[in-house]
Design a protein around this motif. Structure first.
Motif, mmCIF file in Angstrom:
data_model
loop_
_atom_site.group_PDB
_atom_site.id
_atom_site.type_symbol
_atom_site.label_atom_id
_atom_site.label_comp_id
_atom_site.label_asym_id
_atom_site.label_seq_id
_atom_site.Cartn_x
_atom_site.Cartn_y
_atom_site.Cartn_z
ATOM 1 N N TRP A 187 -10.095 3.154 6.084
ATOM 2 C CA TRP A 187 -8.528 3.268 6.681
ATOM 3 C C TRP A 187 -8.300 1.998 7.340
ATOM 4 N N GLU A 188 -9.012 1.458 8.148
ATOM 5 C CA GLU A 188 -8.917 0.255 9.181
ATOM 6 C C GLU A 188 -8.648 -0.982 8.064
ATOM 7 N N ALA A 212 -2.368 -4.605 5.332
ATOM 8 C CA ALA A 212 -1.114 -4.790 5.876
ATOM 9 C C ALA A 212 -0.829 -5.558 7.015
ATOM 10 N N GLY A 213 -1.631 -5.706 8.075
ATOM 11 C CA GLY A 213 -1.698 -6.592 9.207
ATOM 12 C C GLY A 213 -1.686 -7.949 8.519
ATOM 13 N N LEU A 214 -2.350 -8.339 7.751
ATOM 14 C CA LEU A 214 -2.454 -9.702 7.306
ATOM 15 C C LEU A 214 -0.946 -10.161 6.639
ATOM 16 N N LEU A 250 2.777 0.809 7.334
ATOM 17 C CA LEU A 250 2.089 1.771 6.693
ATOM 18 C C LEU A 250 2.902 3.163 7.420
ATOM 19 N N ARG A 253 -12.978 6.257 8.575
ATOM 20 C CA ARG A 253 -12.124 5.593 9.739
ATOM 21 C C ARG A 253 -12.183 4.184 9.268
ATOM 22 N N ALA A 294 0.697 -1.212 0.146
ATOM 23 C CA ALA A 294 -0.058 -0.012 0.000
ATOM 24 C C ALA A 294 0.791 1.379 -0.038
ATOM 25 N N PRO A 339 -6.835 8.018 10.449
ATOM 26 C CA PRO A 339 -8.015 8.510 10.590
ATOM 27 C C PRO A 339 -8.756 8.304 11.849
ATOM 28 N N LEU A 340 -8.370 7.482 12.627
ATOM 29 C CA LEU A 340 -8.769 6.901 13.937
ATOM 30 C C LEU A 340 -8.426 7.919 15.111
ATOM 31 N N CYS A 390 -5.348 -6.633 13.499
ATOM 32 C CA CYS A 390 -4.565 -6.502 12.193
ATOM 33 C C CYS A 390 -3.841 -5.137 12.077
ATOM 34 N N HIS A 391 -4.928 -4.032 12.701
ATOM 35 C CA HIS A 391 -4.421 -2.684 12.663
ATOM 36 C C HIS A 391 -3.036 -2.452 13.333
ATOM 37 N N PRO A 429 -9.118 -13.891 7.090
ATOM 38 C CA PRO A 429 -9.157 -13.699 8.445
ATOM 39 C C PRO A 429 -9.328 -14.804 9.417
ATOM 40 N N TRP A 487 -10.867 -8.187 15.188
ATOM 41 C CA TRP A 487 -9.880 -8.850 14.247
ATOM 42 C C TRP A 487 -9.239 -7.515 13.705
ATOM 43 N N GLY A 488 -10.073 -6.622 13.238
ATOM 44 C CA GLY A 488 -9.743 -5.415 12.505
ATOM 45 C C GLY A 488 -8.758 -4.623 13.337
ATOM 46 N N ALA A 529 -0.738 -4.722 14.041
ATOM 47 C CA ALA A 529 0.083 -5.489 13.339
ATOM 48 C C ALA A 529 0.657 -4.772 12.025
ATOM 49 N N GLY A 530 -0.285 -4.425 11.244
ATOM 50 C CA GLY A 530 -0.135 -3.754 9.973
ATOM 51 C C GLY A 530 0.313 -2.375 9.964
ATOM 52 N N VAL A 582 -7.315 -0.862 5.121
ATOM 53 C CA VAL A 582 -6.040 -0.823 4.579
ATOM 54 C C VAL A 582 -5.114 -1.248 5.575
ATOM 55 N N ALA A 583 -5.352 -0.718 6.855
ATOM 56 C CA ALA A 583 -4.261 -1.325 7.952
ATOM 57 C C ALA A 583 -4.636 -2.934 7.983
ATOM 58 N N ILE A 584 -5.739 -3.481 7.998
ATOM 59 C CA ILE A 584 -6.026 -4.975 7.960
ATOM 60 C C ILE A 584 -5.367 -5.737 6.831
#
Lengths: 168, 171
Positions: free
Chosen positions: A46-47, A53-55, B58, A43, A16, B83-84, B50-51, A81, B46-47, B53-54, A49-51
């Protein structure tokens, strides 16, 4: 880990960037995102996108972000997931770039990579019965209809199974 | 960047792994998550996981699992942005049964020092629900001060905002 950078004939598959994040957030604000659980506000998008990256960080694989000529056009890759029984090959192309074969092209590269590098497969794709363009992509990829999956927000979803081998 | 591993006298802060999710999920689904906008459902937990970790890939910062030296995972600390949050945030959470031993202060302190040191950040905030006295006490022990002027999250106008600056926690 972060995603490797892969190339298809017309597309770059990779990690990303802020341009990808903004394009995805704009897409999630529209009704066009309904097949991936949208619409979603900034919000939540964006989460998303972060998810992605987290995967990659947690599992070592995940969705790739797609660019054509440096412009974000969508994402494709393996989505897995915690609560799913198996990993899914998934793709999303933003409306302005649909109808050009990008989804098929990207999903094929991502599928080959997942099979060859991770030893995954045969992968599944879960597609809303109302998502005709995505069903055509699954068919072009050689996937066969396996049966019904859990509905997505009340919409029926079908399970498509991809061929086992790397494409020639 | 890759998540670093940081150590303190009693703790190891290390990258979040898949095996951490069950304890994280149990926390986020429980009433203990009420001061973090929860309780959450499975997808919400889960979100956030992952946030944590990810975000490293970013933003160059994110969440780390907190382990005791005997290998027990006691919680998560993290530096959040996006944005959070109106500003880059230092946060902490301890799983049930690990409170009262100073772990949150010790873990958040070393992550803050890393943020102001190697990472080069110049300020951080911690958002604390007014009723979360334990977390407010951690922020004060870290040397942070209330910043009444700081922006709040849109749905959390009553949050206390503690501000961390380089040099906090040093004699």
């Amino acid at each position: 880990m972060t995603p490797p950078v892969l190339h298809s004939q017309r597309l770059t598959l990779g990690p990303a960037s802020s341009a990808h994040a903004e394009a995805f957030i704009a897409f999630c604000a529209t009704e066009d995102s309904r097949f991936i659980g949208g619409p979603a506000d900034r919000r939540d998008a964006w989460e998303g996108v972060a998810i992605s990256a987290g995967l990659w960080a947690l599992r070592g694989f995940g969705p790739f972000w797609l660019s054509a000529g440096g412009v974000p056009v969508g994402r494709a890759g393996v989505y897995y997931p915690d609560w799913r029984a198996e990993p899914e090959l998934a793709w999303t192309i933003y409306p302005a770039y649909q109808g050009r074969g990008y989804a098929t092209e990207a999903a094929l590269v991502a599928r080959d990579w997942a099979y060859a590098t991770l030893g995954l497969g045969p992968l599944v794709s879960l597609i809303d019965t109302g998502n005709a363009p995505s069903i055509r992509v699954a068919q072009k990829l050689g996937a066969v209809l396996e049966g019904p999956h859990e509905p997505n927000g009340g919409h029926p979803v079908m399970r498509w199974r991809h061929p086992a081998g790397v494409a020639a | 960047m890759m998540a670093p591993t940081l150590t303190t006298a009693r703790l190891v802060l290390r990258p979040v792994q898949m095996a951490d999710f069950s304890a994280y999920r149990d926390f986020m689904l429980s009433d203990r998550a009420r001061y973090m906008g929860g309780p959450y459902d499975l997808a919400g937990a889960w979100g956030l996981f992952c946030h944590d970790a990810g975000l490293w890939a970013l933003a160059g910062h994110g969440g780390l699992a907190v382990e005791t030296k005997d290998g027990q995972t006691v919680g998560v600390v993290g530096i959040n942005a996006g944005p959070l949050f109106p500003e880059t945030e230092l946060g902490w959470m301890l799983y049930e049964g690990h409170e009262g031993q100073g772990y949150a202060t010790e873990a958040a302190g070393v992550l803050r020092d890393w943020a102001f040191g190697s990472r080069g950040l110049t300020t951080l905030v911690s958002y604390v629900f007014p009723a979360n006295h334990a977390s407010a006490a951690v922020a004060r022990r870290l040397g942070a001060r209330l910043d009444p002027q700081a922006a709040r999250q849109a749905d959390s106008e009553d949050d206390l905002v503690f501000r961390h600056v380089p040099g906090d926690g040093q004699p």
